[in-house]
Design an enzyme around this catalytic site. Structure first.
Site, PDB file in Angstrom:
ATOM      1  N   SER A 190      -7.228  -3.816  11.737  1.00 51.57           N
ATOM      2  CA  SER A 190      -7.737  -2.861  12.720  1.00 51.57           C
ATOM      3  C   SER A 190      -9.015  -3.345  13.400  1.00 51.57           C
ATOM      4  CB  SER A 190      -7.951  -1.503  12.092  1.00 51.57           C
ATOM      5  OG  SER A 190      -8.828  -1.621  11.029  1.00 51.57           O
ATOM      6  N   LEU A 191      -9.866  -4.034  12.657  1.00 53.95           N
ATOM      7  CA  LEU A 191     -11.092  -4.528  13.290  1.00 53.95           C
ATOM      8  C   LEU A 191     -10.753  -5.598  14.325  1.00 53.95           C
ATOM      9  CD1 LEU A 191     -13.541  -4.581  10.245  1.00 53.95           C
ATOM     10  CD2 LEU A 191     -13.259  -2.833  11.993  1.00 53.95           C
ATOM     11  N   GLU A 213      -9.372   2.564  16.557  1.00 52.80           N
ATOM     12  CA  GLU A 213      -8.495   3.395  15.732  1.00 52.80           C
ATOM     13  C   GLU A 213      -7.936   4.613  16.476  1.00 52.80           C
ATOM     14  OE1 GLU A 213      -9.794   3.856  11.725  1.00 52.80           O
ATOM     15  OE2 GLU A 213      -8.359   5.450  11.319  1.00 52.80           O
ATOM     16  N   ARG A 237       0.780  -1.223   0.000  1.00 49.77           N
ATOM     17  CA  ARG A 237       0.000   0.000   0.000  1.00 49.77           C
ATOM     18  C   ARG A 237       0.825   1.293   0.000  1.00 49.77           C
ATOM     19  NH1 ARG A 237      -4.866  -0.530   4.330  1.00 49.77           N
ATOM     20  NH2 ARG A 237      -5.974  -1.763   2.805  1.00 49.77           N
TER      21      ARG A 237
HETATM   22  C1  FAD Z   1     -13.172   2.613   3.611  1.00 45.42           C
HETATM   23  C2  FAD Z   1     -12.548   1.866   4.755  1.00 45.42           C
HETATM   24  C3  FAD Z   1     -12.405   0.497   4.674  1.00 45.42           C
HETATM   25  C4  FAD Z   1     -11.833  -0.195   5.731  1.00 45.42           C
HETATM   26  N1  FAD Z   1     -11.698  -1.556   5.640  1.00 45.42           N
HETATM   27  C5  FAD Z   1     -11.197  -2.245   6.690  1.00 45.42           C
HETATM   28  C6  FAD Z   1     -11.093  -3.661   6.645  1.00 45.42           C
HETATM   29  O1  FAD Z   1     -11.436  -4.292   5.651  1.00 45.42           O
HETATM   30  N2  FAD Z   1     -10.586  -4.310   7.723  1.00 45.42           N
HETATM   31  C7  FAD Z   1     -10.170  -3.628   8.839  1.00 45.42           C
HETATM   32  O2  FAD Z   1      -9.735  -4.268   9.805  1.00 45.42           O
HETATM   33  N3  FAD Z   1     -10.251  -2.286   8.900  1.00 45.42           N
HETATM   34  C8  FAD Z   1     -10.760  -1.575   7.866  1.00 45.42           C
HETATM   35  N4  FAD Z   1     -10.815  -0.211   7.926  1.00 45.42           N
HETATM   36  C9  FAD Z   1     -10.450   0.461   9.173  1.00 45.42           C
HETATM   37  C10 FAD Z   1     -11.563   0.230  10.207  1.00 45.42           C
HETATM   38  O3  FAD Z   1     -12.816   0.369   9.590  1.00 45.42           O
HETATM   39  C11 FAD Z   1     -11.470   1.245  11.335  1.00 45.42           C
HETATM   40  O4  FAD Z   1     -10.188   1.273  11.856  1.00 45.42           O
HETATM   41  C12 FAD Z   1     -12.436   0.869  12.467  1.00 45.42           C
HETATM   42  O5  FAD Z   1     -13.758   0.890  11.972  1.00 45.42           O
HETATM   43  C13 FAD Z   1     -12.312   1.824  13.626  1.00 45.42           C
HETATM   44  O6  FAD Z   1     -13.297   1.499  14.589  1.00 45.42           O
HETATM   45  P1  FAD Z   1     -13.446   2.364  15.883  1.00 45.42           P
HETATM   46  O7  FAD Z   1     -14.611   1.819  16.620  1.00 45.42           O
HETATM   47  O8  FAD Z   1     -12.155   2.481  16.573  1.00 45.42           O
HETATM   48  O9  FAD Z   1     -13.748   3.846  15.340  1.00 45.42           O
HETATM   49  P2  FAD Z   1     -14.988   4.379  14.505  1.00 45.42           P
HETATM   50  O10 FAD Z   1     -15.627   3.296  13.733  1.00 45.42           O
HETATM   51  O11 FAD Z   1     -14.493   5.584  13.790  1.00 45.42           O
HETATM   52  O12 FAD Z   1     -16.008   4.785  15.655  1.00 45.42           O
HETATM   53  C14 FAD Z   1     -15.846   5.977  16.401  1.00 45.42           C
HETATM   54  C15 FAD Z   1     -17.241   6.437  16.775  1.00 45.42           C
HETATM   55  O13 FAD Z   1     -17.132   7.534  17.681  1.00 45.42           O
HETATM   56  C16 FAD Z   1     -18.067   8.522  17.293  1.00 45.42           C
HETATM   57  N5  FAD Z   1     -17.540   9.814  17.784  1.00 45.42           N
HETATM   58  C17 FAD Z   1     -16.523  10.533  17.302  1.00 45.42           C
HETATM   59  N6  FAD Z   1     -16.349  11.645  18.035  1.00 45.42           N
HETATM   60  C18 FAD Z   1     -17.291  11.608  19.001  1.00 45.42           C
HETATM   61  C19 FAD Z   1     -17.610  12.481  20.080  1.00 45.42           C
HETATM   62  N7  FAD Z   1     -16.936  13.589  20.301  1.00 45.42           N
HETATM   63  N8  FAD Z   1     -18.636  12.123  20.871  1.00 45.42           N
HETATM   64  C20 FAD Z   1     -19.329  10.988  20.670  1.00 45.42           C
HETATM   65  N9  FAD Z   1     -19.057  10.122  19.663  1.00 45.42           N
HETATM   66  C21 FAD Z   1     -18.052  10.439  18.844  1.00 45.42           C
HETATM   67  C22 FAD Z   1     -18.103   8.461  15.789  1.00 45.42           C
HETATM   68  O14 FAD Z   1     -19.298   9.016  15.288  1.00 45.42           O
HETATM   69  C23 FAD Z   1     -18.035   6.941  15.562  1.00 45.42           C
HETATM   70  O15 FAD Z   1     -19.287   6.354  15.594  1.00 45.42           O
HETATM   71  C24 FAD Z   1     -11.386   0.501   6.888  1.00 45.42           C
HETATM   72  C25 FAD Z   1     -11.535   1.885   6.954  1.00 45.42           C
HETATM   73  C26 FAD Z   1     -12.090   2.567   5.901  1.00 45.42           C
HETATM   74  C27 FAD Z   1     -12.219   4.071   6.015  1.00 45.42           C
END
Ligand code: FAD
Length: 307
Positions: A167-168, A151, A66
């Site tokens: 990351s998931l 993340e 990548r």
């Molecule tokens: C297009 C794309 C494809 C991907 N594909 C993959 C994959 O195939 N496999 C993989 O492992 N990873 C993949 N990733 C990465 C993975 O999706 C993310 O790292 C993961 O979803 C992060 O999860 P999280 O719960 O940490 O954060 P997020 O899913 O970003 O959740 C954070 C949450 O906090 C909320 N939030 C933010 N600020 C506040 C606030 N101040 N107050 C209250 N709520 C708030 C947001 O609205 C959100 O709902 C991909 C990412 C992208 C962008």
């Protein structure tokens, strides 16, 4: 929020770019990704004049990792002044392509591109942040009783360059560990309930939303232009100077006007941009996702960049 509360954040310079998001001048947010599996299936990258270029960067050609592909595309675009490169799928078999990538096929058709006849314009897009709130292996942050996973964290698992799909898994494993660590302790915590309401005294309603929306646009431009895939001391310095102006203006707005989600988000984005830029400036080498023309080689020992 953690940085403002004096918690430790780490490795913020390691920002992963996905090499191939669909180039869409209509600005789609978030960008639509053309999965890397499409290159795995045989698609080939070409410059706007139709020439292949990956052989100049890596013997694995379009199948290189990548960060290498994203840097190669960025370089070609910068040298030629182009806004995108092409992904060529025209030689691939139609039924197989549709079966493997139905969403990508449909999306392309909807925006007027037939992948079997047309070249698909693509551009790298900001994709994943490896750095974040520093935690230990139980998900504990440096602030007592604060846990973090997903993340927003830097657990150390991704190092300087995340492998796809990790990351998931990381989010699930650390959520589980946090639960295990927390369950036996949670009843011993004294929880404060006397958190005061937000005090908006002395602030006025914002009359000009453009101050926020324009600053958000500027922030995006600064980060894309100066702190993107390829960095240099001069670019980082320029970004820092511009960020400082935005920071000052936004802090004034934050203290003088009633807050809104947009204003809070802008303020947070500026903090993140500052942390990314400052961490990038601290790293005097190129490693993983951080590449700077001033220090193109790796140092022998790894330094952490934490604040
Ligand atoms: C297009 C794309 C494809 C991907 N594909 C993959 C994959 O195939 N496999 C993989 O492992 N990873 C993949 N990733 C990465 C993975 O999706 C993310 O790292 C993961 O979803 C992060 O999860 P999280 O719960 O940490 O954060 P997020 O899913 O970003 O959740 C954070 C949450 O906090 C909320 N939030 C933010 N600020 C506040 C606030 N101040 N107050 C209250 N709520 C708030 C947001 O609205 C959100 O709902 C991909 C990412 C992208 C962008």
């Amino acid at each position: 929020m953690v940085y403002r509360a004096k918690g430790r954040v780490r490795d913020m310079e390691f920002v992963q770019f996905h090499p191939t998001s669909l180039y869409n001048p209509a600005i789609e947010n978030p960008s639509f990704l053309i999965s890397e599996a499409v290159r795995g299936y045989g698609a080939v990258l070409r410059t706007k004049d139709g020439k292949e270029f990956m052989h100049r960067y890596d013997e694995r050609l379009s199948l290189a990792p990548r960060d290498i592909v994203a840097r190669a595309i960025d370089n070609e675009m910068k040298i030629r002044g182009d806004e995108f490169v092409y992904l060529d799928c025209r030689h691939l078999e139609k039924t197989g392509f549709q079966e493997h990538f139905p969403t990508i096929y449909d999306k392309c058709i909807r925006v007027g591109i037939d992948p079997m006849k047309d070249l698909i314009p693509v551009v790298p897009a900001c994709h994943y942040m490896c750095g974040g709130v520093m935690t230990d292996l139980q998900g504990r942050a440096s602030i007592d009783r604060l846990y973090a996973c997903g993340e927003c964290t830097s657990t150390g698992l991704h190092g300087a360059n995340r492998l796809a799909s990790n990351s998931l898994l990381e989010a699930m494993v650390f959520a589980h560990r946090i639960a295990e660590d927390l369950l036996p302790r949670i009843d011993t915590f004294e929880l404060r309930e006397d958190v005061p309401d937000w005090n908006a005294e002395g602030t006025t309603d914002p009359r000009e939303m453009v101050l926020i929306t324009q600053s958000a646009k500027e922030l995006k431009e600064i980060m894309s232009s100066y702190v993107g895939i390829v960095r240099s001391n001069v670019r980082l310095k320029r970004a820092m100077d511009r960020l400082y102006l935005l920071y000052k203006e936004t802090e004034d707005l934050y203290h003088q006007t009633t807050i809104s989600p947009q204003l809070c988000e802008l303020r947070n984005l500026i903090t993140i941009a500052y942390l990314v830029t400052r961490s990038a400036a601290m790293r005097k080498e190129s490693r993983g996702l951080h590449f700077t023309t001033d220090y193109p080689d790796k140092m022998e020992h790894v330094e952490e960049t934490y604040m």
